[in-house]
Design a protein around this motif. Structure first.
Motif, PDB file in Angstrom:
ATOM      1  N   LEU A  50      12.834   1.511   3.746  1.00 17.63           N
ATOM      2  CA  LEU A  50      11.812   1.902   2.784  1.00 17.63           C
ATOM      3  C   LEU A  50      12.253   1.522   1.377  1.00 17.63           C
ATOM      4  O   LEU A  50      13.429   1.604   1.028  1.00 17.63           O
ATOM      5  CB  LEU A  50      11.555   3.408   2.862  1.00 17.63           C
ATOM      6  N   ASN A  51      11.294   1.122   0.563  1.00 19.77           N
ATOM      7  CA  ASN A  51      11.554   0.792  -0.834  1.00 19.77           C
ATOM      8  C   ASN A  51      12.092   2.033  -1.531  1.00 19.77           C
ATOM      9  O   ASN A  51      11.478   3.100  -1.454  1.00 19.77           O
ATOM     10  CB  ASN A  51      10.258   0.312  -1.489  1.00 19.77           C
ATOM     11  N   GLU A  53      12.093   3.009  -4.599  1.00 26.04           N
ATOM     12  CA  GLU A  53      11.238   3.597  -5.636  1.00 26.04           C
ATOM     13  C   GLU A  53       9.938   4.171  -5.068  1.00 26.04           C
ATOM     14  O   GLU A  53       9.513   5.264  -5.425  1.00 26.04           O
ATOM     15  CB  GLU A  53      10.880   2.551  -6.706  1.00 26.04           C
ATOM     16  N   THR A  54       9.300   3.409  -4.177  1.00 24.52           N
ATOM     17  CA  THR A  54       7.963   3.802  -3.717  1.00 24.52           C
ATOM     18  C   THR A  54       7.961   4.435  -2.325  1.00 24.52           C
ATOM     19  O   THR A  54       6.977   5.041  -1.923  1.00 24.52           O
ATOM     20  CB  THR A  54       7.041   2.578  -3.664  1.00 24.52           C
ATOM     21  N   GLU A  55       9.057   4.263  -1.584  1.00 22.53           N
ATOM     22  CA  GLU A  55       9.147   4.689  -0.184  1.00 22.53           C
ATOM     23  C   GLU A  55       8.107   4.019   0.699  1.00 22.53           C
ATOM     24  O   GLU A  55       7.763   4.512   1.761  1.00 22.53           O
ATOM     25  CB  GLU A  55       9.110   6.218  -0.050  1.00 22.53           C
ATOM     26  N   MET A  56       7.627   2.865   0.247  1.00 22.91           N
ATOM     27  CA  MET A  56       6.743   2.051   1.085  1.00 22.91           C
ATOM     28  C   MET A  56       7.626   1.167   1.969  1.00 22.91           C
ATOM     29  O   MET A  56       8.705   0.749   1.556  1.00 22.91           O
ATOM     30  CB  MET A  56       5.827   1.174   0.223  1.00 22.91           C
TER      31      MET A  56
END
Length: 88
Positions: A50-51, A53-56
């Motif tokens: 997961l990213n 910063e964004t948890e995408m």
């Protein structure tokens, strides 16, 4: 409500990763004491990072992430026992 799993360690390619279960198949991973990031189970054999910063999801098919995920899948927690005096 599902009880959160206790943190545990897995060994992948000679490296110890500390695994901190979060919610819904998401795990925060520490590699040699440094935060590696969060990973999520996508399919039975595919794990994604997961990213930070964004948890995408980052769909980059990282072999290290998949190896950690496979170790998590194969991990069997030790049985909880009320008496820890069985060590001989």
């Amino acid at each position: 409500m599902q009880e959160l799993q206790e943190p545990f360690d897995v060994l992948v390619n000679g490296v110890v990763y500390s695994v901190f279960p979060e919610e819904d198949n998401i795990y925060t991973i520490f590699k040699a004491g440094t935060e590696f990031g969060k990973i999520e189970k996508d399919t039975e054999n595919l794990w994604i990072k997961l990213n930070p910063e964004t948890e995408m999801p980052l769909f980059d098919n990282d072999p290290e992430v998949n190896a950690i995920g496979q170790a998590i899948t194969n991990y069997v927690p030790e049985e909880d026992s009320d008496d820890d005096e069985d060590f001989e």
